[in-house]
Design an enzyme around this catalytic site. Structure first.
Site, PDB file in Angstrom:
ATOM      1  N   LYS A   1       0.854  -1.189   0.000  1.00  0.00           N
ATOM      2  CA  LYS A   1       0.000   0.000   0.000  1.00  0.00           C
ATOM      3  C   LYS A   1       0.893   1.244   0.000  1.00  0.00           C
ATOM      4  O   LYS A   1       1.444   1.627   1.011  1.00  0.00           O
ATOM      5  CB  LYS A   1      -0.926   0.029   1.226  1.00  0.00           C
ATOM      6  CG  LYS A   1      -2.032   1.056   1.014  1.00  0.00           C
ATOM      7  CD  LYS A   1      -2.536   1.681   2.279  1.00  0.00           C
ATOM      8  CE  LYS A   1      -1.664   2.750   2.849  1.00  0.00           C
ATOM      9  NZ  LYS A   1      -1.545   3.988   2.040  1.00  0.00           N
TER      10      LYS A   1
ATOM     11  N   GLY B   1       7.685   5.141   7.342  1.00  0.00           N
ATOM     12  CA  GLY B   1       6.797   6.286   7.520  1.00  0.00           C
ATOM     13  C   GLY B   1       7.069   6.948   8.856  1.00  0.00           C
ATOM     14  O   GLY B   1       8.183   6.862   9.392  1.00  0.00           O
ATOM     15  N   SER B   2       6.045   7.594   9.402  1.00  0.00           N
ATOM     16  CA  SER B   2       6.277   8.390  10.608  1.00  0.00           C
ATOM     17  C   SER B   2       6.246   7.526  11.871  1.00  0.00           C
ATOM     18  O   SER B   2       5.657   6.444  11.898  1.00  0.00           O
ATOM     19  CB  SER B   2       5.223   9.490  10.705  1.00  0.00           C
ATOM     20  OG  SER B   2       3.957   8.900  10.871  1.00  0.00           O
TER      21      SER B   2
ATOM     22  N   THR C   1       2.598   6.874  13.177  1.00  0.00           N
ATOM     23  CA  THR C   1       1.904   5.776  12.489  1.00  0.00           C
ATOM     24  C   THR C   1       2.470   4.432  12.931  1.00  0.00           C
ATOM     25  O   THR C   1       1.727   3.453  13.090  1.00  0.00           O
ATOM     26  CB  THR C   1       2.028   5.934  10.956  1.00  0.00           C
ATOM     27  OG1 THR C   1       1.515   7.207  10.591  1.00  0.00           O
ATOM     28  CG2 THR C   1       1.276   4.864  10.209  1.00  0.00           C
ATOM     29  N   ALA C   2       3.775   4.383  13.137  1.00  0.00           N
ATOM     30  CA  ALA C   2       4.403   3.122  13.548  1.00  0.00           C
ATOM     31  C   ALA C   2       3.870   2.646  14.896  1.00  0.00           C
ATOM     32  O   ALA C   2       3.714   1.443  15.133  1.00  0.00           O
ATOM     33  CB  ALA C   2       5.914   3.291  13.620  1.00  0.00           C
TER      34      ALA C   2
ATOM     35  N   GLU D   1      10.870   1.618   9.664  1.00  0.00           N
ATOM     36  CA  GLU D   1      11.852   2.643   9.267  1.00  0.00           C
ATOM     37  C   GLU D   1      11.167   3.998   9.434  1.00  0.00           C
ATOM     38  O   GLU D   1      10.266   4.335   8.658  1.00  0.00           O
ATOM     39  CB  GLU D   1      12.247   2.450   7.793  1.00  0.00           C
ATOM     40  CG  GLU D   1      12.984   1.175   7.505  1.00  0.00           C
ATOM     41  CD  GLU D   1      14.400   1.184   8.039  1.00  0.00           C
ATOM     42  OE1 GLU D   1      14.945   2.273   8.317  1.00  0.00           O
ATOM     43  OE2 GLU D   1      14.955   0.093   8.192  1.00  0.00           O
TER      44      GLU D   1
ATOM     45  N   CYS E   1      14.159  11.324   4.945  1.00  0.00           N
ATOM     46  CA  CYS E   1      14.234  10.900   6.352  1.00  0.00           C
ATOM     47  C   CYS E   1      15.606  11.194   6.941  1.00  0.00           C
ATOM     48  O   CYS E   1      15.727  11.431   8.128  1.00  0.00           O
ATOM     49  CB  CYS E   1      13.883   9.433   6.493  1.00  0.00           C
ATOM     50  SG  CYS E   1      14.910   8.374   5.462  1.00  0.00           S
TER      51      CYS E   1
ATOM     52  N   GLU F   1      10.525  16.328  14.396  1.00  0.00           N
ATOM     53  CA  GLU F   1      10.830  16.187  12.971  1.00  0.00           C
ATOM     54  C   GLU F   1       9.950  17.152  12.178  1.00  0.00           C
ATOM     55  O   GLU F   1       8.722  17.102  12.278  1.00  0.00           O
ATOM     56  CB  GLU F   1      10.566  14.754  12.501  1.00  0.00           C
ATOM     57  CG  GLU F   1      10.986  14.563  11.055  1.00  0.00           C
ATOM     58  CD  GLU F   1      10.639  13.198  10.485  1.00  0.00           C
ATOM     59  OE1 GLU F   1       9.515  12.719  10.707  1.00  0.00           O
ATOM     60  OE2 GLU F   1      11.502  12.619   9.799  1.00  0.00           O
TER      61      GLU F   1
HETATM   62  P1  NAD Z   1       2.912   8.389   7.420  1.00  0.00           P
HETATM   63  O1  NAD Z   1       3.284   7.603   8.614  1.00  0.00           O
HETATM   64  O2  NAD Z   1       1.861   9.415   7.541  1.00  0.00           O
HETATM   65  O3  NAD Z   1       2.428   7.419   6.244  1.00  0.00           O
HETATM   66  C1  NAD Z   1       3.243   6.367   5.763  1.00  0.00           C
HETATM   67  C2  NAD Z   1       2.348   5.285   5.186  1.00  0.00           C
HETATM   68  O4  NAD Z   1       1.582   4.718   6.252  1.00  0.00           O
HETATM   69  C3  NAD Z   1       1.337   5.780   4.145  1.00  0.00           C
HETATM   70  O5  NAD Z   1       1.181   4.816   3.146  1.00  0.00           O
HETATM   71  C4  NAD Z   1       0.064   5.905   4.980  1.00  0.00           C
HETATM   72  O6  NAD Z   1      -1.117   5.806   4.217  1.00  0.00           O
HETATM   73  C5  NAD Z   1       0.206   4.715   5.908  1.00  0.00           C
HETATM   74  N1  NAD Z   1      -0.563   4.804   7.144  1.00  0.00           N
HETATM   75  C6  NAD Z   1      -0.967   5.915   7.807  1.00  0.00           C
HETATM   76  N2  NAD Z   1      -1.694   5.575   8.894  1.00  0.00           N
HETATM   77  C7  NAD Z   1      -1.732   4.211   8.919  1.00  0.00           C
HETATM   78  C8  NAD Z   1      -2.328   3.263   9.806  1.00  0.00           C
HETATM   79  N3  NAD Z   1      -3.026   3.633  10.868  1.00  0.00           N
HETATM   80  N4  NAD Z   1      -2.153   1.949   9.530  1.00  0.00           N
HETATM   81  C9  NAD Z   1      -1.433   1.545   8.448  1.00  0.00           C
HETATM   82  N5  NAD Z   1      -0.878   2.401   7.574  1.00  0.00           N
HETATM   83  C10 NAD Z   1      -1.003   3.722   7.808  1.00  0.00           C
HETATM   84  O7  NAD Z   1       4.265   8.997   6.867  1.00  0.00           O
HETATM   85  P2  NAD Z   1       4.442   9.975   5.630  1.00  0.00           P
HETATM   86  O8  NAD Z   1       3.967  11.321   6.045  1.00  0.00           O
HETATM   87  O9  NAD Z   1       3.896   9.326   4.410  1.00  0.00           O
HETATM   88  O10 NAD Z   1       6.033   9.967   5.464  1.00  0.00           O
HETATM   89  C11 NAD Z   1       6.875  10.815   6.154  1.00  0.00           C
HETATM   90  C12 NAD Z   1       7.533  10.082   7.308  1.00  0.00           C
HETATM   91  O11 NAD Z   1       8.230   8.942   6.812  1.00  0.00           O
HETATM   92  C13 NAD Z   1       8.588  10.927   7.989  1.00  0.00           C
HETATM   93  O12 NAD Z   1       8.467  10.752   9.376  1.00  0.00           O
HETATM   94  C14 NAD Z   1       9.902  10.340   7.482  1.00  0.00           C
HETATM   95  O13 NAD Z   1      10.999  10.548   8.320  1.00  0.00           O
HETATM   96  C15 NAD Z   1       9.548   8.903   7.368  1.00  0.00           C
HETATM   97  N6  NAD Z   1      10.463   8.211   6.467  1.00  0.00           N
HETATM   98  C16 NAD Z   1      11.388   7.358   7.009  1.00  0.00           C
HETATM   99  C17 NAD Z   1      12.301   6.712   6.185  1.00  0.00           C
HETATM  100  C18 NAD Z   1      13.332   5.765   6.743  1.00  0.00           C
HETATM  101  O14 NAD Z   1      13.908   4.993   5.980  1.00  0.00           O
HETATM  102  N7  NAD Z   1      13.609   5.788   8.036  1.00  0.00           N
HETATM  103  C19 NAD Z   1      12.270   6.926   4.805  1.00  0.00           C
HETATM  104  C20 NAD Z   1      11.310   7.817   4.299  1.00  0.00           C
HETATM  105  C21 NAD Z   1      10.409   8.446   5.135  1.00  0.00           C
END
Ligand code: NAD
Length: 490
Positions: free
Chosen positions: A181, A234-235, A238-239, A256, A290, A394
């Site tokens: 996704k 992602g963030s 969310t994690a 990550e 990131c 961040e």
């Molecule tokens: P986000 O957490 O908002 O979304 C990431 C993904 O998770 C999207 O596909 C989103 O639809 C999905 N998501 C959101 N809520 C969810 C839930 N409750 N259950 C399952 N999936 C869900 O992050 P973003 O705004 O898309 O990306 C930015 C973040 O990603 C920043 O914090 C950045 O540092 C991080 N990031 C980390 C790395 C790394 O390798 N460490 C790389 C790129 C981005």
């Protein structure tokens, strides 16, 4: 050559399930960040679409997982070839969808997406398992590794295709099938890639892509009992949610996450290299990386010189349309994100910070049609305290804080004084200092006298609130397989 998308028309994306494009009855609007207009409809998938995708992935697993690894590798290599042959079209689409400058999509995002397939095609078939002999017990032990099953892959919007393929490639190379996704804000290049799967030889059901939001499609995937493994980028917020939702199922998790990455610049640093690199590390991809630098610690004796040269460079950093080949920075991902990033600048000022250039100081020069685009100037803030919002949270945008320090130990302690631990860069010509500081920093990656030079063989990822687990050649292989120890008494 197959044209993947007609960018002149309004795009309506479909899910890719069981080797077929499947329309969805509900859609989300997706915006062009350079002008703020809706240009694409993305499926608003929910439980039923995820259910269909998991079913297809489950059905494809027995055959795919029992294939000769070399055969799987050939398919991955073909996928890489196809991505490369569509480089221009994919790069244009990525820039339009995400807001990044097309020159960067061409030099980074799309070449990386192809090389992810090629890299895992070449390294995974060469891993061997372990064997240990215990003669005094007339025993030998060995390990076997098997693919886990249906892998759930969830990715963010900053490097849409590159981060997605960084997960799909090792997952399928090691014999799993996947339901992925991508971010609902940047789904276009994933959908375009689906059009190449059949030609690459990826059997129906091996890769399924379901588009939609996190709370609906994402949570349905994370909570699905037939998905034993989730790889998420992602963030951190969310994690936490994903961890809670997957906990009842004891899923394998790779996380990550975000960062608040420091650059530590000592008075013996080579400023000729350090300043342009710190400019890039702060503002490349609009600071939406990131591993972007967002806290710059500079030793007091060179603080004024550094600041002056750095700010001079930032003022010349060109913000322009994603399609402009001379632009260094494009548009931010969304209106909400732009407001959030600008909001941090206001908070910094309220907390006593001084804005030296960028937001509120300079002016953007954009065509009439792009006045509603999500652009902002690269911004440098000083005189902020270590416990202020801008030094702790961040921002994920083109804002960096520059502060002075006195001693090595002070720099290490202050750099570590955040909840995150993704990466850092250290600048000094003293080799023993570089090693000491790098070892003392609480983060998963340290670049010394450079930034973002990657070897895909090496572990990538963060500690503390920046993640759990690592990705890379061996790490991804281990994550996407289950290990079993077998003992034979002879
Ligand atoms: P986000 O957490 O908002 O979304 C990431 C993904 O998770 C999207 O596909 C989103 O639809 C999905 N998501 C959101 N809520 C969810 C839930 N409750 N259950 C399952 N999936 C869900 O992050 P973003 O705004 O898309 O990306 C930015 C973040 O990603 C920043 O914090 C950045 O540092 C991080 N990031 C980390 C790395 C790394 O390798 N460490 C790389 C790129 C981005």
């Amino acid at each position: 050559m197959l044209k993947l998308a007609d960018q002149r028309t309004h795009l309506v994306l479909e899910n890719y399930i069981g080797g077929k494009f499947v329309p969805c009855s509900r859609h989300l609007d997706s915006y062009d960040p350079s002008c703020g207009e809706v240009y694409c409809k993305v499926p608003d998938s929910d439980k039923e679409e995820v259910e269909a995708a998991v079913k297809a992935a489950k059905a494809a697993f027995p055959l795919w997982s029992s294939k000769n690894p070399q055969e799987r590798a050939q398919i991955l290599n073909k996928m890489a070839d196809l991505i490369e042959s569509h480089m221009e079209e994919l790069a244009q689409a990525e820039a339009k969808d995400q807001g990044k400058v097309v020159t960067f999509a061409k030099s980074a995002d799309i070449p990386l997406s192809a090389s992810n397939f090629r890299f895992f095609a070449s390294c995974l078939p060469h891993y061997t398992t372990e064997c240990s002999q215990m003669d005094h017990m007339s025993c030998m032990h060995y390990t076997v590794r098997t693919p886990v099953g249906v892998a759930g892959l969830i990715t963010p919007w900053n490097f849409p295709l590159a981060l997605l393929t960084w997960k799909i490639a090792p997952a399928i190379a090691s014999g799993n099938t996947v339901v992925a996704k991508p971010s609902e804000m940047t789904s276009v290049t994933a959908w375009m890639m689906c059009k190449l799967m059949e030609e690459a030889g990826i059997p129906p059901g091996v890769v399924n892509i379901v588009f939609g939001t996190g709370p609906k499609a994402g949570e349905a995937l994370v909570s699905h009992p037939d998905v034993p493994l989730i790889s998420f980028t992602g963030s951190t917020v969310t994690a936490q949610r994903i961890t809670e939702k997957s906990a009842p199922h004891f899923k394998k998790l790779s996380l990550e996450l975000g960062g608040k990455n420091p650059a530590i610049i000592f008075d013996d640093a080579n400023l000729e290299e350090c300043i342009p690199t710190t400019l890039r590390s702060s503002f490349l991809n609009q600071g939406e990386v990131c591993v972007s630098t967002s806290r710059v610690f500079v030793q007091k004796s060179i603080y004024n010189e550094f600041l002056q040269k750095f700010v001079d460079g930032v003022r010349k950093w060109k913000v322009g349309l994603p399609s402009d080949p001379t632009a260094q920075m494009g548009a931010l991902i969304s209106k909400e994100h732009l407001e959030k990033v600008k909001g941090y600048v206001k908070i910094a000022q309220a907390e006593g910070g001084k804005v030296l250039c960028g937001e509120g100081v300079g002016a953007l020069d954009l065509p009439e049609r792009n006045q509603n685009g999500y652009f902002m100037l690269p911004t440098v803030i000083t005189e902020v305290k270590d416990d202020s919002c801008c030094m702790q949270e961040e921002i994920f945008g083109p804002v960096t804080c520059v502060v002075p320090f006195d001693t090595e130990e002070e720099a290490i302690q202050r750099a570590n004084n955040v909840k995150y631990g993704l990466c850092a860069s250290v600048w000094s010509s003293n080799v023993s200092r570089v090693h000491h500081v790098a070892k003392s920093l609480q983060c998963g990656l340290v670049w010394t006298n450079c930034w973002l030079i990657r070897d895909l063989n090496m572990p990538f990822g963060g500690m503390k609130a920046s993640g759990i687990g690592r990705e890379g050649a061996k790490e991804s292989y281990e994550f996407f397989t289950e290990v079993k120890t077998i003992t034979v008494k002879h």
